[in-house]
Design an enzyme around this catalytic site. Sequence first.
Site, short mmCIF file in Angstrom:
data_model
loop_
_atom_site.label_atom_id
_atom_site.label_comp_id
_atom_site.label_asym_id
_atom_site.label_seq_id
_atom_site.Cartn_x
_atom_site.Cartn_y
_atom_site.Cartn_z
CE LYS A 1 -4.20 -0.35 0.84
NZ LYS A 1 -5.14 -0.94 -0.09
CG ASP B 1 -7.50 -3.14 4.10
OD1 ASP B 1 -7.62 -2.01 3.70
OD2 ASP B 1 -7.87 -3.76 4.85
CG PHE C 1 29.48 30.07 -14.31
CD1 PHE C 1 29.89 28.60 -13.84
CD2 PHE C 1 28.97 29.94 -15.62
CE1 PHE C 1 30.12 27.69 -14.55
CE2 PHE C 1 28.83 28.75 -16.39
CZ PHE C 1 29.47 27.61 -16.01
CG ASN D 1 22.38 27.19 -11.35
OD1 ASN D 1 22.07 28.17 -10.64
ND2 ASN D 1 23.52 27.41 -12.29
CG HIS E 1 19.55 29.86 -14.62
ND1 HIS E 1 20.85 29.53 -14.37
CD2 HIS E 1 19.22 28.70 -15.30
CE1 HIS E 1 21.09 28.38 -15.06
NE2 HIS E 1 20.25 27.78 -15.53
#
Length: 305
Positions: free
Chosen positions: A19, A65, A164, A255, A257
């Site tokens: 389940k 169940d 970067f 990332n 941005h």
Amino acid sequence: MADTSRPARPVLGQNQYGKAENRVVRITRQGATHHIKDLNVSVSLSGDMEDVHYSGSNANVLPTDTTKNTVYAFAKEHGIESAEQFGIHLARHFVTSQEPIHRARIRIEEYGWERIEHGGEGAHSFARTGQETRLTQITYDGTSWEVVSGLKDLVVLNSTDSEFWGYVKDKYTTLPEAHDRILATEVSARWRFNWSDDTRPMPDWETSYRETRRHLLAAFAETYSLSLQQTLYAMGSRIVERRDEIDEVRFSLPNKHHFLVDLAPFGLKNDNEVYFAADRPYGLIEATVLRDGCEARIPADLTNL
Ligand SMILES: O=c1[nH]c(=O)c2[nH]c(=O)[nH]c2[nH]1
């Protein structure tokens, strides 16, 4: 010679059942002070289940169940100390109490609640924390354990200390180099514990989660980042170095941005103050960080866990 007149019966491959997504909320009362645990528990069992697939015989089938009822009964009888402890208890129960069941996998998502501080009587009011969902997966085959825990949907942002530049440029490259940018991501992480047999003491699951999350966030905040990849490695290595119980960490980091808006048309200068938060497409940075000498076992695609 094989008889080619009639094709062989197709063969049953890997199978599991149970389940999924049992939502269980456990309140523990300490006088007027209440404590809450809010889990989403998925049970997946496997073992001698050929007959039910081939012929429909349910002789080996514990109903899904019943697995649901067990989750709720265990919440009452044993309480929920931590998601990991609760999952271990359930997995052990299914594998040791039912002969045809050889393996149990329990996945748990935990939703956080924080107390609403107020002037009134009692401590029984909570607000859902809008932050991450805690995760765990317990797998037990009757001999050894694998516990992989983690979190998802933890959104973090550094408004500076991120650059970067110096990347490969070809004729399709248009990205301007950034020497001061926003770094934001929604952390999805899984970490694998080296605890695997009952003869060794279990980690303290609650402390481990709290501390692992703390190291992850501290590494994110403290790393002067030249790429999200570098930040990822810093988060993973800090966890492996500071938490002896963890051998492997895997991250999936979109990332998120944030692009500087060009305000020149309005005669305004944008001195790293106004950004457009793009929702897609996003860079997706994914990697595993391992304790030296350890094996990578967390699947590369975290949606499979
Ligand atoms: O941290 C980053 N890593 C990249 O690989 C990448 N690629 C890109 O376009 N922006 C970024 N940022």
